[in-house]
Design a protein around this motif. Structure first.
Motif, PDB file in Angstrom:
ATOM      1  N   UNK A   8     -39.782 108.711 -24.574  1.00  0.00           N
ATOM      2  CA  UNK A   8     -40.409 110.008 -24.870  1.00  0.00           C
ATOM      3  C   UNK A   8     -40.025 111.027 -23.799  1.00  0.00           C
ATOM      4  N   UNK A   9     -40.099 110.612 -22.532  1.00  0.00           N
ATOM      5  CA  UNK A   9     -39.727 111.510 -21.434  1.00  0.00           C
ATOM      6  C   UNK A   9     -38.257 111.898 -21.522  1.00  0.00           C
ATOM      7  N   UNK A  10     -37.415 110.949 -21.971  1.00  0.00           N
ATOM      8  CA  UNK A  10     -35.993 111.229 -22.117  1.00  0.00           C
ATOM      9  C   UNK A  10     -35.697 112.255 -23.196  1.00  0.00           C
ATOM     10  N   UNK A  11     -36.613 112.381 -24.149  1.00  0.00           N
ATOM     11  CA  UNK A  11     -36.471 113.409 -25.187  1.00  0.00           C
ATOM     12  C   UNK A  11     -36.807 114.792 -24.661  1.00  0.00           C
ATOM     13  N   UNK A  12     -37.337 114.852 -23.428  1.00  0.00           N
ATOM     14  CA  UNK A  12     -37.651 116.099 -22.729  1.00  0.00           C
ATOM     15  C   UNK A  12     -38.607 116.994 -23.515  1.00  0.00           C
ATOM     16  N   UNK A  13     -39.851 116.556 -23.627  1.00  0.00           N
ATOM     17  CA  UNK A  13     -40.842 117.290 -24.423  1.00  0.00           C
ATOM     18  C   UNK A  13     -41.015 118.748 -24.013  1.00  0.00           C
ATOM     19  N   UNK A  14     -40.780 119.057 -22.726  1.00  0.00           N
ATOM     20  CA  UNK A  14     -40.958 120.446 -22.284  1.00  0.00           C
ATOM     21  C   UNK A  14     -39.997 121.405 -22.963  1.00  0.00           C
ATOM     22  N   UNK A  62     -24.128 111.829 -22.426  1.00  0.00           N
ATOM     23  CA  UNK A  62     -22.840 112.351 -21.958  1.00  0.00           C
ATOM     24  C   UNK A  62     -22.832 112.587 -20.458  1.00  0.00           C
ATOM     25  N   UNK A  63     -23.904 113.191 -19.926  1.00  0.00           N
ATOM     26  CA  UNK A  63     -23.986 113.398 -18.482  1.00  0.00           C
ATOM     27  C   UNK A  63     -24.094 112.067 -17.757  1.00  0.00           C
ATOM     28  N   UNK A  64     -24.804 111.112 -18.369  1.00  0.00           N
ATOM     29  CA  UNK A  64     -24.995 109.816 -17.735  1.00  0.00           C
ATOM     30  C   UNK A  64     -23.708 109.045 -17.566  1.00  0.00           C
ATOM     31  N   UNK A  65     -22.877 109.014 -18.609  1.00  0.00           N
ATOM     32  CA  UNK A  65     -21.639 108.237 -18.508  1.00  0.00           C
ATOM     33  C   UNK A  65     -20.611 108.933 -17.622  1.00  0.00           C
ATOM     34  N   UNK A  67     -21.568 110.416 -14.846  1.00  0.00           N
ATOM     35  CA  UNK A  67     -22.084 110.293 -13.494  1.00  0.00           C
ATOM     36  C   UNK A  67     -22.724 111.543 -12.942  1.00  0.00           C
ATOM     37  N   UNK A  68     -22.872 112.577 -13.773  1.00  0.00           N
ATOM     38  CA  UNK A  68     -23.444 113.827 -13.265  1.00  0.00           C
ATOM     39  C   UNK A  68     -24.971 113.783 -13.198  1.00  0.00           C
ATOM     40  N   UNK A  69     -25.578 112.737 -13.739  1.00  0.00           N
ATOM     41  CA  UNK A  69     -27.035 112.593 -13.693  1.00  0.00           C
ATOM     42  C   UNK A  69     -27.493 111.607 -12.617  1.00  0.00           C
ATOM     43  N   UNK A  70     -26.579 111.129 -11.795  1.00  0.00           N
ATOM     44  CA  UNK A  70     -26.930 110.050 -10.864  1.00  0.00           C
ATOM     45  C   UNK A  70     -27.888 110.476  -9.765  1.00  0.00           C
ATOM     46  N   UNK A  71     -27.874 111.750  -9.384  1.00  0.00           N
ATOM     47  CA  UNK A  71     -28.685 112.184  -8.237  1.00  0.00           C
ATOM     48  C   UNK A  71     -29.509 113.418  -8.553  1.00  0.00           C
ATOM     49  N   UNK A  72     -30.012 113.516  -9.763  1.00  0.00           N
ATOM     50  CA  UNK A  72     -30.762 114.704 -10.153  1.00  0.00           C
ATOM     51  C   UNK A  72     -32.249 114.570  -9.837  1.00  0.00           C
ATOM     52  N   UNK A  73     -32.902 115.760  -9.743  1.00  0.00           N
ATOM     53  CA  UNK A  73     -34.352 115.806  -9.712  1.00  0.00           C
ATOM     54  C   UNK A  73     -34.802 116.252 -11.091  1.00  0.00           C
ATOM     55  N   UNK A  74     -36.101 116.078 -11.378  1.00  0.00           N
ATOM     56  CA  UNK A  74     -36.600 116.549 -12.659  1.00  0.00           C
ATOM     57  C   UNK A  74     -36.879 115.429 -13.639  1.00  0.00           C
ATOM     58  N   UNK A  76     -36.842 112.424 -16.615  1.00  0.00           N
ATOM     59  CA  UNK A  76     -36.214 111.102 -16.702  1.00  0.00           C
ATOM     60  C   UNK A  76     -34.820 111.222 -17.288  1.00  0.00           C
ATOM     61  N   UNK A  77     -33.871 110.504 -16.681  1.00  0.00           N
ATOM     62  CA  UNK A  77     -32.523 110.375 -17.226  1.00  0.00           C
ATOM     63  C   UNK A  77     -32.322 108.927 -17.609  1.00  0.00           C
ATOM     64  N   UNK A  78     -32.297 108.647 -18.885  1.00  0.00           N
ATOM     65  CA  UNK A  78     -32.247 107.268 -19.349  1.00  0.00           C
ATOM     66  C   UNK A  78     -30.965 106.550 -18.914  1.00  0.00           C
ATOM     67  N   UNK A  79     -29.837 107.224 -19.055  1.00  0.00           N
ATOM     68  CA  UNK A  79     -28.563 106.611 -18.687  1.00  0.00           C
ATOM     69  C   UNK A  79     -28.323 106.733 -17.186  1.00  0.00           C
TER      70      UNK A  79
END
Length: 294
Positions: A8-14, A62-65, A67-74, A76-79
């Motif tokens: 659910x968090x990965x769907x980014x409800x905000x 796409x961001x996960x594979x 590697x651009x999501x590896x060190x983000x804040x904010x 949940x990033x599922x991948x």
């Protein structure tokens, strides 16, 4: 395995307010000039929500594979956080797009608005190409353009057209207003991510403009949305009820223009999304009041 709550968090409800708001204000545009169809409006809302969820999962994949999501804040990033297999997140994205396509086909058939069919197909392709494929335009600083066009102009005017078979000048002003706010959601998201995007080669518009320029762009989009209320009022003064929504964004303006960074910008995503929905609802309420008093 990711938990249900993490999916659910990965769907980014905000961000989901950005899907509903164009449908609400598009229905207001239909009501301003004719008689809206709330059944069609509900279907349009379901399509918009499914597309938004699909975009969010596709972006996560796409961001996960890459590697651009590896060190983000904010959020949940599922991948990126290795909470779910990339293939599972990709499947969730395409299931969402598929559901949007089936519901959209039902909407087009019910409304007999076949002109919207190619626009729907284009919306799904554009949603995937945002961060997917070999040359994602989100990495070229064009994400805000995509959001403005598809979650502003197409969603709002498509909703109006599906209900009344036409678009109006009021509808165009409404579409520009919510499109500006939807773009502002992405702008503040990318403002938060400037440090990590710069390091990973994701050249978003925020990276290109820099911190100060991105803050000015965000504020400019908010101001544009407010000006659009005045333009809508040319055709119906009761649209000025939309100005009440300023209260929903004022705190976020102070945070962004006050120089907040990193995690301190995360609540601004929710605030900007809520502002978009309040903006649409207050304009709609004004139009309904105008019709009731006519």
């Amino acid at each position: 395995m990711a938990t249900f709550e993490q999916w659910v968090a990965g769907a980014r409800p905000r961000t989901l307010f950005a899907a509903i708001a164009p449908v609400v204000i598009g229905t207001a545009a239909a009501a301003q000039d004719s008689h809206p169809s709330y059944a069609i409006a509900i279907l349009a809302g379901v399509v918009a929500l499914a597309l938004q969820v699909g975009v969010n999962y596709a972006n996560d994949y796409s961001d996960g594979i890459r590697g651009t999501d590896d060190s983000r804040v904010g959020p949940v990033r599922l991948v990126g956080q290795k909470l779910a297999r990339p293939e599972s997140v990709k499947a969730a994205a395409f299931l969402s797009f598929g559901f949007a396509a089936v519901t959209g086909l039902a909407l087009v058939a019910l409304a007999e608005a076949w002109l919207l069919l190619p626009l729907g197909i284009l919306s799904i392709i554009a949603a995937w190409k945002y961060t997917g494929g070999d040359n994602p335009y989100g990495y070229l600083g064009l994400g805000e353009v995509f959001v403005f066009v598809f979650f502003g102009l197409v969603a709002t005017l498509g909703t109006q057209y599906a209900q009344v078979g036409t678009v109006t000048s009021f509808g165009v002003a409404a579409a520009v207003g919510v499109g500006a706010i939807a773009s502002a959601i992405l702008v503040v998201n990318n403002l938060r991510d400037i440090p990590t995007d710069s390091q990973t080669g994701k050249h978003t518009l925020a990276v290109r403009l820099g911190d100060a320029g991105t803050r000015r762009l965000w504020l400019g989009l908010i101001v544009l949305s407010i000006l659009c209320v005045g333009v809508m009022a040319i055709w119906d003064p009761w649209a000025l009820a939309g100005l009440l929504s300023i209260a929903a964004i004022w705190g976020a303006v102070q945070v962004v223009m006050g120089g907040a960074e990193g995690r301190r910008l995360v609540p601004v995503l929710g605030s900007t999304g809520r502002y978009e929905l309040v903006y649409a609802v207050t304009v709609f309420a004004g139009i309904l009041a105008s019709r009731a008093l006519a």
